[in-house]
Design an enzyme around this catalytic site. Structure first.
Site, PDB file in Angstrom:
ATOM      1  N   ASP A  96       0.861  -1.189   0.000  1.00 32.58           N
ATOM      2  CA  ASP A  96       0.000   0.000   0.000  1.00 32.58           C
ATOM      3  C   ASP A  96       0.899   1.242   0.000  1.00 32.58           C
ATOM      4  O   ASP A  96       2.121   1.132   0.030  1.00 32.58           O
ATOM      5  CB  ASP A  96      -0.972  -0.031   1.183  1.00 32.58           C
ATOM      6  CG  ASP A  96      -0.260   0.011   2.519  1.00 32.58           C
ATOM      7  OD1 ASP A  96       0.972   0.135   2.546  1.00 32.58           O
ATOM      8  OD2 ASP A  96      -0.935  -0.084   3.554  1.00 32.58           O
ATOM      9  N   SER A  97       0.288   2.412  -0.026  1.00 36.81           N
ATOM     10  CA  SER A  97       1.077   3.630  -0.238  1.00 36.81           C
ATOM     11  C   SER A  97       1.568   4.243   1.064  1.00 36.81           C
ATOM     12  O   SER A  97       2.407   5.124   1.050  1.00 36.81           O
ATOM     13  CB  SER A  97       0.223   4.654  -0.964  1.00 36.81           C
ATOM     14  OG  SER A  97      -0.800   5.120  -0.091  1.00 36.81           O
ATOM     15  N   GLY A  99      -0.430   5.959   2.889  1.00 40.83           N
ATOM     16  CA  GLY A  99      -1.383   7.036   3.159  1.00 40.83           C
ATOM     17  C   GLY A  99      -2.370   6.690   4.265  1.00 40.83           C
ATOM     18  O   GLY A  99      -2.520   7.427   5.233  1.00 40.83           O
ATOM     19  N   PHE A 100      -2.983   5.533   4.157  1.00 41.28           N
ATOM     20  CA  PHE A 100      -4.023   5.172   5.122  1.00 41.28           C
ATOM     21  C   PHE A 100      -3.478   5.140   6.548  1.00 41.28           C
ATOM     22  O   PHE A 100      -4.107   5.646   7.476  1.00 41.28           O
ATOM     23  CB  PHE A 100      -4.648   3.816   4.762  1.00 41.28           C
ATOM     24  CG  PHE A 100      -5.719   3.384   5.715  1.00 41.28           C
ATOM     25  CD1 PHE A 100      -6.972   3.979   5.686  1.00 41.28           C
ATOM     26  CD2 PHE A 100      -5.468   2.403   6.671  1.00 41.28           C
ATOM     27  CE1 PHE A 100      -7.960   3.604   6.583  1.00 41.28           C
ATOM     28  CE2 PHE A 100      -6.448   2.025   7.574  1.00 41.28           C
ATOM     29  CZ  PHE A 100      -7.699   2.624   7.529  1.00 41.28           C
ATOM     30  N   ASP A 150      -2.429   8.393  -1.707  1.00 38.91           N
ATOM     31  CA  ASP A 150      -3.698   9.116  -1.666  1.00 38.91           C
ATOM     32  C   ASP A 150      -3.925   9.722  -0.291  1.00 38.91           C
ATOM     33  O   ASP A 150      -3.269   9.346   0.674  1.00 38.91           O
ATOM     34  CB  ASP A 150      -4.863   8.170  -1.986  1.00 38.91           C
ATOM     35  CG  ASP A 150      -4.929   6.983  -1.017  1.00 38.91           C
ATOM     36  OD1 ASP A 150      -3.873   6.596  -0.492  1.00 38.91           O
ATOM     37  OD2 ASP A 150      -6.020   6.452  -0.790  1.00 38.91           O
ATOM     38  N   GLN A 206     -11.199   7.917  -4.359  1.00 42.06           N
ATOM     39  CA  GLN A 206     -11.686   8.400  -3.060  1.00 42.06           C
ATOM     40  C   GLN A 206     -13.040   9.085  -3.253  1.00 42.06           C
ATOM     41  O   GLN A 206     -13.706   8.864  -4.236  1.00 42.06           O
ATOM     42  CB  GLN A 206     -10.646   9.347  -2.426  1.00 42.06           C
ATOM     43  CG  GLN A 206      -9.385   8.618  -1.949  1.00 42.06           C
ATOM     44  CD  GLN A 206      -9.634   7.786  -0.681  1.00 42.06           C
ATOM     45  OE1 GLN A 206     -10.692   7.835  -0.073  1.00 42.06           O
ATOM     46  NE2 GLN A 206      -8.641   6.993  -0.289  1.00 42.06           N
ATOM     47  N   GLY A 233     -10.828   4.291   1.188  1.00 39.75           N
ATOM     48  CA  GLY A 233     -11.643   5.124   2.077  1.00 39.75           C
ATOM     49  C   GLY A 233     -12.968   4.508   2.489  1.00 39.75           C
ATOM     50  O   GLY A 233     -13.872   5.221   2.918  1.00 39.75           O
ATOM     51  N   CYS A 321     -14.683 -27.421   7.537  1.00 36.24           N
ATOM     52  CA  CYS A 321     -13.394 -26.871   7.105  1.00 36.24           C
ATOM     53  C   CYS A 321     -12.359 -27.981   6.993  1.00 36.24           C
ATOM     54  O   CYS A 321     -12.261 -28.845   7.857  1.00 36.24           O
ATOM     55  CB  CYS A 321     -12.925 -25.817   8.094  1.00 36.24           C
ATOM     56  SG  CYS A 321     -11.337 -25.073   7.661  1.00 36.24           S
TER      57      CYS A 321
HETATM   58 ZN    ZN Z   1     -10.220 -24.805   9.689  1.00 40.96          ZN
END
Ligand code: ZN
Length: 389
Positions: A96-97, A99-100, A150, A206, A233, A321
Site C-alpha cells: 500500500d502507499s 497514506g491510510f 492518496d 476516493q 476510504g 473446514c
Molecule cells: Zn479450519
C-alpha cells in the site's frame, strides 16, 4: 508499457461478479482473491510455508509501506535486496502507499500540497511522506503491485471536505504515476529480476460516501492511467449499507479491462457481497487480528473460543473446514491454548481464519465459473447467519 507488467483477463461473469486471471510478474492469481496482510513483512503468526501449503495457498500478500518505512526502513530493505529477499516470500506482493496508516495511526499531522508531516507512532520522530517518497519506498521494497499515494478523508467527511480531498488525491495520483515511471526507468525497483517486467501500479478512487464525488474521482484517476484501480476510504466507520451502496455504484463504472481492488475490506460477508457488485481483490487484517483475539470465522458464523461451552467440545472449529487445524485439533484444545495464553492458540486461530477466507474465495470463483454464484451467495449468507451449534 502498461500491458507488459500486469496481465488481466475475465474468464467468467455472473451478473456483476467476475472470475479472472491476474498475471503478475510473480505468478498467476485467480480472482476474486483475498490477500492476507503482512503488515511488517510477516502475516502475524503464520509461516510462509503454511501460506503456501495447499489448505491456504495464498498467491499474493500485502506489505504495509508505512510500517516498513519506519521499521526497519527502506534503506535496510533495499540493502537486503528488496522485500522478497528480505522476508523470503517468493510469491506476489502488493504494497500500500502508506497514506491510510499516516491518516489513521500517526499524531500531529500537517497536511500540505507537498505531502504530510507527522510524528511516527512508534518513537515520535518527525517524518514526511509524499507521493514521491511513497513511490521511492515502494521501489526499494520491490513489490509487484504498487499503490498510488492518496489522502484518506474520514468516512463521514462532508461534501466540501471530501471534494477538496479528492482533488488533492487526483494531483497526488499524477505525481505518483510520474515518479513511479521515472523510478522504473532508473532501475530503482529492488524486486526486478532479469526475467521480470517492471512493477505495476494501481490508482485509488476516493470521495467518501458521496456518489457524485466517487464518480468524479474515478474519472480523474482513470485519466492518469493505471494498471488497476482501487476503491479506498471505505470500511472506516460508515454504515455497512453505505459501503455496499458506494461499491455497487462505483465498481461497475471502473474499467472492465482492469482489476478492481476494494481496500481494507472486510468480513467474509463483505467479500461475497462486494464480489456480487463487481470487485476482484480484497485485503483485511481481521482473519489474523480476530484470531489473536480468540475469534474463529466459520461457515456458521463466528465462534468465540473464550465461551465456556467449548471447554470439552471435541469437534473442530468448523465442521466443514478442511484446513490443517480443523483436520487435527478440537475446539476444546484451541480454547485451552487460548485460555492459558499459549501462543499456539493465536497461531492456530489465525491459520484457520485465513483458510476460511481463502477457501470462501475459492468457492466464490468456482461458483462464478459454473454460473451458480447467486445460489452460492444465498446459501453462504444463510450459513454464516445460522449460528454456531
Ligand atoms: Zn479450519
Amino acid at each position: 508499457m502498461t500491458d507488459e507488467a500486469l496481465g488481466w483477463e475475465v474468464v467468467a461473469r455472473d451478473g456483476e461478479a467476475r472470475a479472472g486471471l491476474l498475471r503478475t510478474r510473480r505468478g498467476v492469481i485467480e480472482t476474486p482473491v483475498f490477500m492476507p496482510v503482512g503488515t511488517l513483512g510477516s502475516v502475524k503468526g503464520v509461516r510462509f510455508e503454511e501460506l503456501e501449503a495447499e489448505d491456504l495457498d495464498a498467491r499474493i500478500i500485502l506489505g504495509n509501506t508505512y510500517h516498513l518505512w519506519l521499521r526497519p526502513g527502506a534503506d535496510v530493505v533495499r540493502a537486503c535486496g528488496g522485500l522478497h529477499r528480505f522476508t523470503g516470500w517468493r510469491r506476489a506482493l502488493l504494497t500500500d502507499s502508506g497514506g491510510f496508516q499516516v491518516f489513521s495511526l500517526s499524531h500531529m499531522r500537517k497536511l500540505s500540497e507537498e505531502g504530510v508531516e507527522f510524528r511516527s507512532h512508534t518513537d515520535g520522530r518527525l517524518c514526511f511522506l509524499s507521493p514521491e517518497v511513497s513511490m521511492e519506498t515502494q521501489a526499494a521494497l520491490g513489490s509487484d503491485i504498487v499503490m498510488a499515494f492518496d489522502e484518506c478523508p474520514p468516512g463521514k467527511a462532508a461534501h466540501e471536505a471530501a471534494r477538496a480531498s479528492l482533488e488533492l488525491t487526483a494531483r497526488w495520483a499524477r505525481r505518483s504515476r510520474s515518479r513511479f515511471d521515472e523510478l522504473q526507468r532508473e532501475g530503482a525497483d529492488a524486486g526486478r529480476e532479469e526475467s521480470n517486467t517492471r512493477q505495476s501500479i494501481f490508482g485509488i478512487v476516493q470521495g467518501a460516501t458521496h456518489l457524485d464525488l466517487r464518480r468524479e474521482s474515478l474519472e480523474r484517476t482513470v485519466e492518469v492511467g493505471f494498471d488497476g484501480y482501487a476503491i479506498g476510504g471505505l470500511s472506516v466507520g460508515e454504515e455497512k449499507s453505505v459501503m455496499y451502496d458506494v461499491v455497487e455504484h462505483v465498481a461497475p463504472l471502473m474499467p472492465a479491462g482492469r482489476p478492481r481492488y476494494l481496500m481494507g475490506v472486510g468480513t467474509p460477508e463483505d467479500l461475497v457481497e462486494s464480489v456480487a457488485r463487481g470487485v476482484d481483490m480484497f485485503d483485511c487484517v481481521i482473519p489474523t487480528r480476530n484470531g489473536r483475539n480468540g475469534q474463529a470465522f466459520t461457515s456458521r458464523g463466528r465462534l468465540n473460543v473464550k465461551n465456556a461451552r467449548w471447554t470439552a467440545d471435541t469437534r473442530p472449529l468448523d465442521e466443514t473446514c478442511a484446513c490443517a487445524v480443523c483436520r487435527r485439533h478440537s475446539r476444546a484444545y484451541v480454547r485451552h491454548l487460548y485460555m492459558t495464553g499459549e501462543m499456539l492458540g493465536a497461531v492456530l486461530l489465525s491459520h484457520h481464519n485465513l483458510a476460511f477466507f481463502l477457501d470462501t474465495m475459492r468457492c466464490v470463483r468456482q461458483s462464478i465459473r459454473s454460473g451458480e454464484f447467486t445460489r452460492f451467495r444465498r446459501e453462504f449468507l444463510e450459513g454464516i447467519n445460522s449460528g454456531v451449534g
